[in-house]
Design a protein around this motif. Structure first.
Motif, PDB file in Angstrom:
ATOM      1  N   CYS A   1       4.701  11.150   2.151  1.00 60.66           N
ATOM      2  CA  CYS A   1       3.936  10.005   1.638  1.00 60.66           C
ATOM      3  C   CYS A   1       3.153  10.391   0.386  1.00 60.66           C
ATOM      4  O   CYS A   1       3.043   9.598  -0.555  1.00 60.66           O
ATOM      5  N   ILE A   2       2.633  11.602   0.385  1.00 63.13           N
ATOM      6  CA  ILE A   2       1.846  12.065  -0.767  1.00 63.13           C
ATOM      7  C   ILE A   2       2.750  12.218  -1.987  1.00 63.13           C
ATOM      8  O   ILE A   2       2.383  11.837  -3.105  1.00 63.13           O
TER       9      ILE A   2
ATOM     10  N   LEU B   1      -0.120   3.101   2.232  1.00 61.06           N
ATOM     11  CA  LEU B   1      -0.361   3.723   0.928  1.00 61.06           C
ATOM     12  C   LEU B   1      -0.964   2.713  -0.045  1.00 61.06           C
ATOM     13  O   LEU B   1      -1.817   3.066  -0.871  1.00 61.06           O
TER      14      LEU B   1
ATOM     15  N   TYR C   1       4.076  16.145  -8.027  1.00 58.82           N
ATOM     16  CA  TYR C   1       2.875  16.245  -8.860  1.00 58.82           C
ATOM     17  C   TYR C   1       3.240  16.621 -10.297  1.00 58.82           C
ATOM     18  O   TYR C   1       2.711  16.054 -11.264  1.00 58.82           O
TER      19      TYR C   1
ATOM     20  N   VAL D   1       5.264  18.189  -2.485  1.00 56.32           N
ATOM     21  CA  VAL D   1       4.177  17.561  -3.241  1.00 56.32           C
ATOM     22  C   VAL D   1       4.068  18.184  -4.626  1.00 56.32           C
ATOM     23  O   VAL D   1       3.835  17.488  -5.627  1.00 56.32           O
TER      24      VAL D   1
ATOM     25  N   VAL E   1       3.396   8.857  -3.559  1.00 54.91           N
ATOM     26  CA  VAL E   1       2.290   8.350  -4.382  1.00 54.91           C
ATOM     27  C   VAL E   1       2.443   8.819  -5.826  1.00 54.91           C
ATOM     28  O   VAL E   1       2.356   8.023  -6.775  1.00 54.91           O
TER      29      VAL E   1
ATOM     30  N   ALA F   1      -3.826   9.971  -3.170  1.00 57.16           N
ATOM     31  CA  ALA F   1      -3.166  10.972  -2.326  1.00 57.16           C
ATOM     32  C   ALA F   1      -4.160  11.646  -1.379  1.00 57.16           C
ATOM     33  O   ALA F   1      -3.852  11.889  -0.199  1.00 57.16           O
TER      34      ALA F   1
END
Length: 734
Positions: A62-63, A131, A23, A19, A66, A49
């Protein structure tokens, strides 16, 4: 502690690293992007998220998807593959999300099934669908930052596309929140009325729950059953839907809330089932049950994984209560869907998530196989409005029955004037073709096109009618000028004069109501100018001397007005003294020992006899009576619950002087004002003031009417008839 550590503390180290990398890419790509409220756009993927991780229970992959999706959506050149930081699954989800973001509502014609088909075709991974729902939920939570037109479009898309999708996948928490947000914006007064009633009756529900569990405590304790009791209250939207469907008031909704047992035990199905049925037996031993309303979703869980026992019982006060019995694991599934299993102790994340995602894929590909869910049916689109698109995808809202010509005028008045036809979903149609929700409409125009009187027979929007009348009037004035000039020249040749009396007689003979129409008929050739001379000679030769005696009834024409209207009766009354013999307009139910207290009708909402009301104990003015839907009600109930007084109306009012104000938005039609007054005078209502303002920009009248009326029943009749008027667009009560 870095940002990712703060946002997603439950992920393991590998998940956090994944992540963190995504990010950083998003933060760099979106550095210059802002949202409608001026805040960084990065707030949006962070919000999505958090919903996906905390509220649905999706894993770190999945995060990461996003954040990467938002980065590559705005900057397709962003490289997310060269460093080999993200696996195939993450990249597949990003690709699916990017493809879905290109779908415009006009591609689906706002039909949920078409939308779901596109999602399935664009995505190889069903997690993408979940999502996308998380994305829409974040948007609905941030609606205030969007401009009005964009906000209305997003509300409609949510109603018709995302709520049905969340319903089908069993994501009930998301579905309920989106429904309530839609309801708050679409029906603000109804939303306030229901949420305020829920706040006002919260203590009653708590008391019922306390009373309900008391006789069961000992049995459950002896059996060693660990449980938590909570109240599950229906959403405001669900309550409103039931009120509409069953045609009942708030008090008539049978299952506003349910008492829920949540049993704390090991996640072993045999143990879970045994404990649920044991609690069920204790409840039905203590309370009379309605076996017709027994729902056993433990023995046969729903396709989306929902498990619970439902039974309706009646207590000693003859109050019916819905009771739901489930374990902690079952409750997590019911609240957030099967994905929530991953966070439950003792359940393997991968196996449970895979099972749920398989069910998501199956639900998307087999939309009619899931049967009915325990919540209310999915919402229906508004029946009095349609929603159509321009070729560029701009959404336009029109009244039901609107035509291609109405759409053209809605785009621009000049386009409407020149409209010669249109294309609906690529097919050529005439200007009177009626439109349906989801249609994509393209307007065809011609420089030689001119409005005709026939257009007024099929357009339904006030803007179209006003502009058509205006253009027809302009054409009539032009023809009238030509006709007047022609008549003047001929009269000069004939050496005749056309005085006002002769002109009036001529118009009467030819059946024209005004001079403009008469001269326009001459100008466009409807009246043969050659015949006018003989008619003028006939009229002037046969004219009789005018009588100087006043006609019967003319003497009163200058008489002064009738006696002044009587002043309205004071609305201050006394509170019920508890003896049950008062005939006052309102009774305070819990004030049996309180005598001679003044109360007044609150001016902020002007209650009328029969309205749902509550009392608020003010410092100086005694008790003020407010409507439950009053804009101030929520604040008063929340901040001063100890000053809220339950009230009810007496069986018959002692005064017929309740005052209320209506605001009416109507088309700029000359007849509409008389129509409004005629409707009001039909009922037991008297007008105290009547103000009209013209809104040239919207081609509407803004009418404010202050009424004196005996009850809300009579007021409802007035409102119903006003809303039925063709030229009235909106009626609200202040």
């Amino acid at each position: 502690m870095d940002t990712v550590e703060k946002l997603f503390p439950s992920f393991d180290q590998r998940g956090k690293e994944l992540v963190r990398a995504a990010y950083a890419i998003a933060e760099k790509a979106l550095a210059d992007q802002t949202r409608g409220n001026g805040k960084p756009f990065m707030d949006h993927p962070v919000g999505v998220a958090k919903i996906a991780a905390d509220e649905i229970g999706l894993p770190a992959e999945c995060i990461a998807a996003v954040f990467l999706h938002e980065a590559t959506r705005f900057h397709p050149e962003t490289d997310i593959t060269s460093a080999n930081l993200f696996g195939k699954d993450v990249l597949t989800m990003v690709d699916g999300l990017n493809k879905i973001s290109t779908i415009k509502p006009k591609d689906t014609r706002l039909e949920a099934e078409n939308y779901k088909k596109l999602i399935v075709s664009y995505s190889k991974d069903p997690r993408v669908t979940v999502l996308k729902l998380a994305d829409r939920l974040e948007v609905m939570r941030s609606l205030d930052m969007f401009p009005k037109l964009s906000r209305e479009r997003k509300i409609l898309e949510t109603l018709m596309l995302y709520i049905p999708l969340a319903h089908q996948l069993g994501l009930y928490n998301m579905k309920s929140e989106m429904e309530d947000t839609y309801f708050r914006y679409a029906e603000p007064e109804q939303y306030r009325a229901i949420t305020n009633k829920l706040k006002a009756t919260e203590k009653d529900r708590q008391a019922l729950m306390t009373q309900f569990i008391e006789p069961l405590k000992h049995k459950l304790s002896e059996a060693g059953i660990q449980y938590k009791l909570k109240i599950r209250t229906k959403t405001a939207y669900s309550i409103w839907r039931k009120m509409q469907k069953q045609k009942v008031p708030f008090e008539g909704v049978f299952d506003v809330f349910a008492i829920r047992f949540i049993i704390d035990c090991e996640a072993d199905r045999e143990t879970e089932h045994a404990l649920c049925w044991k609690v069920f037996s204790y409840v039905t031993e203590e309370y009379e049950s309605d076996t017709r309303r027994l729902r056993d979703w433990i023995s046969n869980p729903k396709p989306n994984g929902y498990e619970s026992l439902h039974i309706t019982v009646r207590n000693s006060d003859n109050v019916y209560l819905e009771v739901q019995i489930r374990t902690k694991r079952m409750d997590e599934v019911a609240e957030s869907g099967l994905a929530s299993h991953w966070s439950y102790k003792g359940i393997r994340h991968e196996a449970t998530l895979d099972k749920w995602l398989t069910s998501v894929r199956y639900a998307l590909e087999h939309p009619h196989s899931g049967g009915q869910y325990y919540e209310d049916d999915i919402p229906e689109p508004p029946s009095k409005e349609i929603f159509v698109f321009t070729p560029s995808g701009e959404l336009r809202k029109l009244p039901a029955g609107a035509t291609v010509l109405d759409f053209a005028f809605d785009i621009h008045s000049n386009l409407g004037i020149r409209c010669s036809g249109g294309k609906v979903n690529g097919k050529a149609v005439p200007i009177k073709e009626q439109l349906a929700t989801g249609d994509v409409v393209e307007i065809m125009s011609s420089k030689n096109q001119k409005p005709s009187q026939d257009w007024l027979n099929f357009v339904v929007t006030s803007k179209a009618r006003t502009k058509i009348r205006q253009k027809l009037s302009e054409a009539e004035f032009q023809k009238a000028a030509e006709g007047k000039e022609l008549v003047g020249r001929r009269l000069k040749n004939w050496k005749l004069e056309l005085d006002d009396e002769t002109l009036a007689a001529l118009m009467k003979k030819l059946q024209y109501r005004n001079v403009n129409a008469f001269y326009a008929a001459v100008g466009n050739g409807t009246i043969d100018i050659g015949n006018l001379k003989d008619m003028i000679l006939e009229i002037t030769g046969a004219k009789e001397p005018e009588s100087t005696e006043p006609a019967a009834g003319d003497i009163s024409a200058g008489a002064k007005g009738s006696a002044p209207e009587q002043s309205g009766q004071a609305q201050d009354r006394k509170l019920w003294d508890g003896r049950g013999t008062s005939s006052d307009d309102i009774l305070v139910l819990s004030a049996r020992n309180v005598k001679n207290l003044d109360y007044k009708m609150a001016k902020c909402c002007n209650p009328v006899y029969g309205d749902d009301v509550f009392g608020f104990v003010s410092i100086k003015d005694g008790i003020k009576i407010h409507r439950i839907s009053c804009p101030n009600a929520a604040r008063l109930i929340e901040m001063y619950p100890y000053r809220i007084q339950k009230v009810r109306w007496s069986s018959t009012p002692t005064t017929s002087s309740f005052q209320t104000t209506l605001r009416i938005i109507a088309a700029l039609e000359p007849s509409v004002i008389n129509e409004v007054i005629d409707v009001i005078n039909t009922f037991k209502a008297s007008i105290r003031s009547f103000n009209v303002n013209e809104n040239g920009k919207n081609s509407t009248y803004d009418i404010s009417v202050k009424l004196s009326i005996p009850s809300n029943l009579e007021l409802d009749k007035v409102l119903s008839q006003l809303r039925a008027l063709r030229n009235v667009m909106k009626v609200t009560r202040s």
